[in-house]
Design a protein around this motif. Structure first.
Motif, PDB file in Angstrom:
ATOM      1  N   VAL A  21     -19.695 -46.446 -37.678  1.00 13.99           N
ATOM      2  CA  VAL A  21     -20.806 -47.278 -37.221  1.00 13.99           C
ATOM      3  C   VAL A  21     -20.232 -48.394 -36.361  1.00 13.99           C
ATOM      4  N   ILE A  22     -20.680 -48.466 -35.128  1.00 17.31           N
ATOM      5  CA  ILE A  22     -20.224 -49.485 -34.184  1.00 17.31           C
ATOM      6  C   ILE A  22     -21.352 -50.491 -33.990  1.00 17.31           C
ATOM      7  N   VAL A  23     -21.068 -51.753 -34.271  1.00 14.28           N
ATOM      8  CA  VAL A  23     -22.064 -52.823 -34.178  1.00 14.28           C
ATOM      9  C   VAL A  23     -21.660 -53.756 -33.049  1.00 14.28           C
ATOM     10  N   GLU A  24     -22.541 -53.935 -32.083  1.00 14.31           N
ATOM     11  CA  GLU A  24     -22.275 -54.783 -30.928  1.00 14.31           C
ATOM     12  C   GLU A  24     -23.352 -55.867 -30.825  1.00 14.31           C
ATOM     13  N   ASP A  25     -22.919 -57.068 -30.521  1.00 14.75           N
ATOM     14  CA  ASP A  25     -23.862 -58.164 -30.305  1.00 14.75           C
ATOM     15  C   ASP A  25     -24.487 -58.045 -28.903  1.00 14.75           C
TER      16      ASP A  25
ATOM     17  N   ALA B 179     -53.519 -68.944 -31.417  1.00 16.61           N
ATOM     18  CA  ALA B 179     -54.102 -67.608 -31.504  1.00 16.61           C
ATOM     19  C   ALA B 179     -53.384 -66.633 -30.578  1.00 16.61           C
ATOM     20  N   THR B 180     -53.055 -67.090 -29.369  1.00 18.62           N
ATOM     21  CA  THR B 180     -52.325 -66.230 -28.423  1.00 18.62           C
ATOM     22  C   THR B 180     -50.940 -65.880 -28.963  1.00 18.62           C
ATOM     23  N   ARG B 181     -50.271 -66.881 -29.538  1.00 18.76           N
ATOM     24  CA  ARG B 181     -48.933 -66.630 -30.090  1.00 18.76           C
ATOM     25  C   ARG B 181     -48.976 -65.649 -31.243  1.00 18.76           C
ATOM     26  N   ARG B 182     -49.958 -65.824 -32.119  1.00 17.02           N
ATOM     27  CA  ARG B 182     -50.080 -64.926 -33.251  1.00 17.02           C
ATOM     28  C   ARG B 182     -50.400 -63.506 -32.799  1.00 17.02           C
ATOM     29  N   ALA B 183     -51.219 -63.378 -31.750  1.00 20.29           N
ATOM     30  CA  ALA B 183     -51.537 -62.047 -31.240  1.00 20.29           C
ATOM     31  C   ALA B 183     -50.295 -61.370 -30.664  1.00 20.29           C
ATOM     32  N   ASP B 184     -49.451 -62.155 -29.987  1.00 23.86           N
ATOM     33  CA  ASP B 184     -48.212 -61.576 -29.458  1.00 23.86           C
ATOM     34  C   ASP B 184     -47.271 -61.162 -30.582  1.00 23.86           C
ATOM     35  N   GLU B 185     -47.178 -62.009 -31.607  1.00 25.55           N
ATOM     36  CA  GLU B 185     -46.307 -61.664 -32.732  1.00 25.55           C
ATOM     37  C   GLU B 185     -46.789 -60.399 -33.434  1.00 25.55           C
ATOM     38  N   LEU B 186     -48.085 -60.326 -33.661  1.00 27.42           N
ATOM     39  CA  LEU B 186     -48.619 -59.130 -34.319  1.00 27.42           C
ATOM     40  C   LEU B 186     -48.435 -57.894 -33.452  1.00 27.42           C
ATOM     41  N   GLY B 187     -48.541 -58.067 -32.125  1.00 27.62           N
ATOM     42  CA  GLY B 187     -48.312 -56.929 -31.232  1.00 27.62           C
ATOM     43  C   GLY B 187     -46.876 -56.447 -31.298  1.00 27.62           C
ATOM     44  N   ILE B 188     -45.919 -57.385 -31.414  1.00 27.30           N
ATOM     45  CA  ILE B 188     -44.519 -56.991 -31.536  1.00 27.30           C
ATOM     46  C   ILE B 188     -44.273 -56.300 -32.875  1.00 27.30           C
ATOM     47  N   LEU B 189     -44.832 -56.870 -33.931  1.00 29.02           N
ATOM     48  CA  LEU B 189     -44.641 -56.249 -35.244  1.00 29.02           C
ATOM     49  C   LEU B 189     -45.289 -54.873 -35.320  1.00 29.02           C
ATOM     50  N   ALA B 190     -46.453 -54.714 -34.685  1.00 23.53           N
ATOM     51  CA  ALA B 190     -47.138 -53.420 -34.699  1.00 23.53           C
ATOM     52  C   ALA B 190     -46.527 -52.433 -33.713  1.00 23.53           C
ATOM     53  N   GLY B 191     -45.647 -52.908 -32.831  1.00 22.38           N
ATOM     54  CA  GLY B 191     -45.002 -52.026 -31.870  1.00 22.38           C
ATOM     55  C   GLY B 191     -45.819 -51.749 -30.633  1.00 22.38           C
ATOM     56  N   THR B 192     -46.867 -52.498 -30.412  1.00 18.79           N
ATOM     57  CA  THR B 192     -47.716 -52.279 -29.240  1.00 18.79           C
ATOM     58  C   THR B 192     -47.292 -53.125 -28.052  1.00 18.79           C
ATOM     59  N   LEU B 193     -46.373 -54.061 -28.212  1.00 17.97           N
ATOM     60  CA  LEU B 193     -45.864 -54.900 -27.139  1.00 17.97           C
ATOM     61  C   LEU B 193     -44.343 -54.805 -27.100  1.00 17.97           C
ATOM     62  N   PRO B 194     -43.735 -54.820 -25.896  1.00 20.98           N
ATOM     63  CA  PRO B 194     -42.275 -54.842 -25.806  1.00 20.98           C
ATOM     64  C   PRO B 194     -41.737 -56.208 -26.230  1.00 20.98           C
ATOM     65  N   ALA B 195     -40.469 -56.241 -26.534  1.00 14.71           N
ATOM     66  CA  ALA B 195     -39.848 -57.488 -26.990  1.00 14.71           C
ATOM     67  C   ALA B 195     -38.458 -57.611 -26.391  1.00 14.71           C
ATOM     68  N   ARG B 196     -38.007 -58.858 -26.314  1.00 10.29           N
ATOM     69  CA  ARG B 196     -36.688 -59.160 -25.748  1.00 10.29           C
ATOM     70  C   ARG B 196     -36.130 -60.377 -26.470  1.00 10.29           C
ATOM     71  N   GLY B 197     -34.854 -60.336 -26.807  1.00  5.26           N
ATOM     72  CA  GLY B 197     -34.237 -61.465 -27.477  1.00  5.26           C
ATOM     73  C   GLY B 197     -32.855 -61.109 -27.987  1.00  5.26           C
ATOM     74  N   PRO B 198     -32.172 -62.067 -28.587  1.00  7.79           N
ATOM     75  CA  PRO B 198     -30.824 -61.796 -29.116  1.00  7.79           C
ATOM     76  C   PRO B 198     -30.894 -60.815 -30.285  1.00  7.79           C
ATOM     77  N   GLY B 199     -29.872 -59.986 -30.379  1.00  8.21           N
ATOM     78  CA  GLY B 199     -29.857 -59.017 -31.460  1.00  8.21           C
ATOM     79  C   GLY B 199     -28.602 -58.184 -31.470  1.00  8.21           C
ATOM     80  N   LEU B 200     -28.732 -56.950 -31.920  1.00  7.44           N
ATOM     81  CA  LEU B 200     -27.600 -56.040 -32.089  1.00  7.44           C
ATOM     82  C   LEU B 200     -27.929 -54.667 -31.522  1.00  7.44           C
ATOM     83  N   ALA B 201     -26.860 -53.929 -31.195  1.00  3.38           N
ATOM     84  CA  ALA B 201     -26.941 -52.506 -30.896  1.00  3.38           C
ATOM     85  C   ALA B 201     -26.061 -51.789 -31.913  1.00  3.38           C
ATOM     86  N   VAL B 202     -26.679 -50.985 -32.765  1.00  2.96           N
ATOM     87  CA  VAL B 202     -25.973 -50.311 -33.857  1.00  2.96           C
ATOM     88  C   VAL B 202     -25.891 -48.832 -33.515  1.00  2.96           C
TER      89      VAL B 202
END
Length: 314
Positions: A288-292, A166-189
């Motif tokens: 368009v410059i894409v950086e990892d 339940a805690t994990r799902r709440a965090d995921e929904l918060g990230i998807l809804a934009g109410t929680l910050p997030a950090r992880g691998p991705g891109l800067a476009v």
């Protein structure tokens, strides 16, 4: 004894016979074996004797009835053959029409989508890639849910697992809804406008859609003044003055940078497909410059709107 008796030399009159025509054309042939001129007449029948020559009236009537019966039977047979032929032709025509209709319906039901048939090769590649990425995510979700189900069925550990789930799902929904910050691998476009045409709101929206289709989990867009806006499902983009963008009602100036968390290789491929975002911006003179990023940070938060009518169901 008359003069006729004296001329014949017999003393008896000659028997009366058919009169022959007189004159040169009517002189009889003096040859003893000459055929009778009446038999050589073109009006005399050469085949079957006409009724009445050597037949009695009863026999003539029987011949007439047989001829009429034969004619009637022939006409009836011809009519029957024509009737059978026309019926068979009609039946064959009906079967051919039904077969053609069935083939037309079959081809129509098995035909491909007209929109896909008219799509460009670049669009088909993008659609195929999006479907493959979506299938991969769904398979991962299935595996995670099956593992959670096994943990929830294991007594005391199940209750602890349920709380953690339940805690994990709440965090995921918060990230998807934009109410929680997030950090992880991705891109800067980063979008750089060309000398003659600015970056449009539709181009940025296309990039957001491509990233979502490639599995982006969290996104934000930043302007040249470092102002950032969290990108969620309800985010809208409008063209502003002097090449600026209006994002969720907030004005951002260029250059624009989208920070996104997700699988870097998958999202990079989605942006660089033929005819995709990178190609469209380059066609307008931009870049368009894409950086990892090993640890991309999405810190901007979305303020949820106040609900007026909807209430959660307990």
């Amino acid at each position: 004894m008359s003069d006729e008796h004296t001329e014949t030399g017999t003393g008896w009159p000659q028997p009366a016979g058919p009169a022959r025509p007189g004159g040169p054309a009517g002189e009889p042939d003096p040859r003893p074996d000459a055929p009778d001129p009446d038999e050589l007449s073109p009006l005399a029948p050469q085949g079957r004797p006409e009724p009445g020559d050597d037949e009695s009236p009863v026999e003539r009537d029987e011949h007439v009835e047989r001829d009429e019966s034969a004619a009637g039977a022939g006409s009836a047979g011809a009519g029957g053959s024509l009737g059978r032929l026309s019926s068979a032709a009609v039946m064959i025509g009906v079967l051919l029409v039904l077969l053609g209709f069935t083939l037309a319906v079959q081809l129509k039901t098995t035909s491909t989508d007209s929109s896909l048939a008219a799509a460009r090769q670049e669009d088909l590649v993008r659609i195929l890639y999006d479907l493959e990425a979506r299938e991969m995510r769904l398979r991962q979700d299935i595996t995670t849910l099956e593992e959670s189900q096994r943990q929830l069925r294991s007594g005391e550990q199940g209750r602890q697992a349920a709380l953690e789930e339940a805690t994990r799902r709440a965090d995921e929904l918060g990230i998807l809804a934009g109410t929680l910050p997030a950090r992880g691998p991705g891109l800067a476009v980063r979008f750089q406008a060309g000398p003659s045409k600015a970056i449009s709101a539709s181009g940025v929206l296309d990039a957001v859609q491509e990233l979502r289709g490639a599995g982006a989990e969290a996104m934000q867009i930043s302007g040249g003044d470092r102002a950032s806006v969290r990108i969620v499902a309800s985010t809208f983009f409008l063209d502003g003055e002097n090449g600026s963008l209006i994002v969720d009602g907030r004005r951002l100036t260029g250059p624009f940078t989208i920070t996104v968390i997700g699988d870097p290789s998958t999202m990079r491929t989605a942006l660089n497909i033929p005819g995709g975002v990178v190609a469209s911006v380059a066609r307008d003179g931009g870049n368009v410059i894409v950086e990892d990023r090993e640890a991309a940070e999405v810190s901007a938060l979305h303020v949820p709107s106040t609900l007026e009518h909807a209430r959660p169901v307990s």
